[in-house]
Write a protein that holds these residues in place. Structure first.
Motif, PDB file in Angstrom:
ATOM      1  N   ARG A  66       0.831  -1.204   0.000  1.00 40.60           N
ATOM      2  CA  ARG A  66       0.000   0.000   0.000  1.00 40.60           C
ATOM      3  C   ARG A  66       0.866   1.254   0.000  1.00 40.60           C
ATOM      4  O   ARG A  66       0.579   2.218  -0.692  1.00 40.60           O
ATOM      5  CB  ARG A  66      -0.919  -0.017   1.220  1.00 40.60           C
ATOM      6  N   LEU A  67       1.933   1.241   0.775  1.00 45.37           N
ATOM      7  CA  LEU A  67       2.848   2.372   0.849  1.00 45.37           C
ATOM      8  C   LEU A  67       3.489   2.642  -0.514  1.00 45.37           C
ATOM      9  O   LEU A  67       3.711   3.789  -0.881  1.00 45.37           O
ATOM     10  CB  LEU A  67       3.925   2.091   1.895  1.00 45.37           C
ATOM     11  N   GLY A  68       3.735   1.583  -1.273  1.00 45.78           N
ATOM     12  CA  GLY A  68       4.352   1.721  -2.587  1.00 45.78           C
ATOM     13  C   GLY A  68       3.373   1.910  -3.726  1.00 45.78           C
ATOM     14  O   GLY A  68       3.784   2.020  -4.877  1.00 45.78           O
ATOM     15  N   ASP A  69       2.076   1.965  -3.431  1.00 43.73           N
ATOM     16  CA  ASP A  69       1.051   2.110  -4.468  1.00 43.73           C
ATOM     17  C   ASP A  69       1.015   3.559  -4.959  1.00 43.73           C
ATOM     18  O   ASP A  69       0.587   4.447  -4.229  1.00 43.73           O
ATOM     19  CB  ASP A  69      -0.312   1.713  -3.892  1.00 43.73           C
ATOM     20  N   PRO A  70       1.448   3.791  -6.197  1.00 41.18           N
ATOM     21  CA  PRO A  70       1.487   5.173  -6.693  1.00 41.18           C
ATOM     22  C   PRO A  70       0.098   5.787  -6.883  1.00 41.18           C
ATOM     23  O   PRO A  70      -0.035   7.009  -6.939  1.00 41.18           O
ATOM     24  CB  PRO A  70       2.228   5.069  -8.023  1.00 41.18           C
ATOM     25  N   GLY A  71      -0.925   4.976  -6.949  1.00 47.59           N
ATOM     26  CA  GLY A  71      -2.275   5.483  -7.150  1.00 47.59           C
ATOM     27  C   GLY A  71      -2.998   5.810  -5.859  1.00 47.59           C
ATOM     28  O   GLY A  71      -4.097   6.370  -5.878  1.00 47.59           O
ATOM     29  N   ALA A  72      -2.404   5.490  -4.725  1.00 44.99           N
ATOM     30  CA  ALA A  72      -3.053   5.718  -3.432  1.00 44.99           C
ATOM     31  C   ALA A  72      -2.717   7.114  -2.918  1.00 44.99           C
ATOM     32  O   ALA A  72      -1.576   7.561  -3.003  1.00 44.99           O
ATOM     33  CB  ALA A  72      -2.595   4.674  -2.422  1.00 44.99           C
ATOM     34  N   GLU A  76      -5.415   7.785   2.071  1.00 43.98           N
ATOM     35  CA  GLU A  76      -5.768   6.361   1.953  1.00 43.98           C
ATOM     36  C   GLU A  76      -4.688   5.485   2.580  1.00 43.98           C
ATOM     37  O   GLU A  76      -4.996   4.543   3.319  1.00 43.98           O
ATOM     38  CB  GLU A  76      -5.968   5.983   0.480  1.00 43.98           C
ATOM     39  N   VAL A  77      -3.430   5.810   2.291  1.00 45.43           N
ATOM     40  CA  VAL A  77      -2.322   5.039   2.856  1.00 45.43           C
ATOM     41  C   VAL A  77      -2.318   5.180   4.374  1.00 45.43           C
ATOM     42  O   VAL A  77      -2.176   4.193   5.103  1.00 45.43           O
ATOM     43  CB  VAL A  77      -0.971   5.486   2.254  1.00 45.43           C
ATOM     44  N   ALA A  78      -2.501   6.398   4.859  1.00 46.69           N
ATOM     45  CA  ALA A  78      -2.510   6.640   6.299  1.00 46.69           C
ATOM     46  C   ALA A  78      -3.632   5.854   6.980  1.00 46.69           C
ATOM     47  O   ALA A  78      -3.425   5.255   8.034  1.00 46.69           O
ATOM     48  CB  ALA A  78      -2.644   8.130   6.587  1.00 46.69           C
ATOM     49  N   ALA A  79      -4.816   5.844   6.372  1.00 45.34           N
ATOM     50  CA  ALA A  79      -5.948   5.113   6.956  1.00 45.34           C
ATOM     51  C   ALA A  79      -5.662   3.613   7.001  1.00 45.34           C
ATOM     52  O   ALA A  79      -5.931   2.952   8.012  1.00 45.34           O
ATOM     53  CB  ALA A  79      -7.227   5.386   6.168  1.00 45.34           C
ATOM     54  N   ASP A  80      -5.112   3.075   5.927  1.00 49.52           N
ATOM     55  CA  ASP A  80      -4.808   1.647   5.885  1.00 49.52           C
ATOM     56  C   ASP A  80      -3.721   1.273   6.898  1.00 49.52           C
ATOM     57  O   ASP A  80      -3.815   0.247   7.579  1.00 49.52           O
ATOM     58  CB  ASP A  80      -4.370   1.225   4.485  1.00 49.52           C
ATOM     59  N   LEU A  81      -2.689   2.115   7.010  1.00 47.73           N
ATOM     60  CA  LEU A  81      -1.619   1.816   7.949  1.00 47.73           C
ATOM     61  C   LEU A  81      -2.071   2.015   9.395  1.00 47.73           C
ATOM     62  O   LEU A  81      -1.623   1.291  10.291  1.00 47.73           O
ATOM     63  CB  LEU A  81      -0.379   2.645   7.632  1.00 47.73           C
ATOM     64  N   ALA A  82      -2.957   2.950   9.626  1.00 51.63           N
ATOM     65  CA  ALA A  82      -3.511   3.126  10.982  1.00 51.63           C
ATOM     66  C   ALA A  82      -4.314   1.887  11.370  1.00 51.63           C
ATOM     67  O   ALA A  82      -4.237   1.417  12.512  1.00 51.63           O
ATOM     68  CB  ALA A  82      -4.365   4.382  11.050  1.00 51.63           C
TER      69      ALA A  82
END
Length: 104
Positions: A66-72, A76-82
């Protein structure tokens, strides 16, 4: 920025997710990538059973992807990692208390 323990990894992830949209975003991303890469080793240093270790490894892999997803977006990344940090905290809560640790 190495958390040192699996219990410290969740707060370390959460604190960096809060910086993903700010001026320190690049540093936060780099530190998050490191922490996610270290999660399986941190988990291996605990008394987690194999299923829980596998779940930590999967959280790390999904978080890294997710962190490496250029489309995110950063949000969105912060929510997923939280959410991953929350799940990690739940896994850590299943561990026996460290010797000498006080009961709350």
């Amino acid at each position: 920025h190495h958390p040192g323990t699996l219990a410290g990894a969740g707060p370390a992830i959460r604190s960096r997710t809060e910086r993903l949209a700010g001026t320190e975003a690049a540093a936060a991303r780099n530190e998050l990538a490191d922490i996610l890469r270290w999660l399986p080793q941190l988990a291996a240093d605990t008394e987690l059973n194999r299923a829980a270790w596998d779940e930590v490894a999967a959280l790390a892999a999904r978080g890294s992807a997710r962190l490496g997803d250029p489309g995110a977006t950063a949000a969105e990344v912060a929510a997923d990692l939280a959410a991953a940090a929350d799940r990690l905290a739940a896994i850590v809560a299943t561990l026996p208390a460290a010797p000498g640790a006080e009961e709350p």
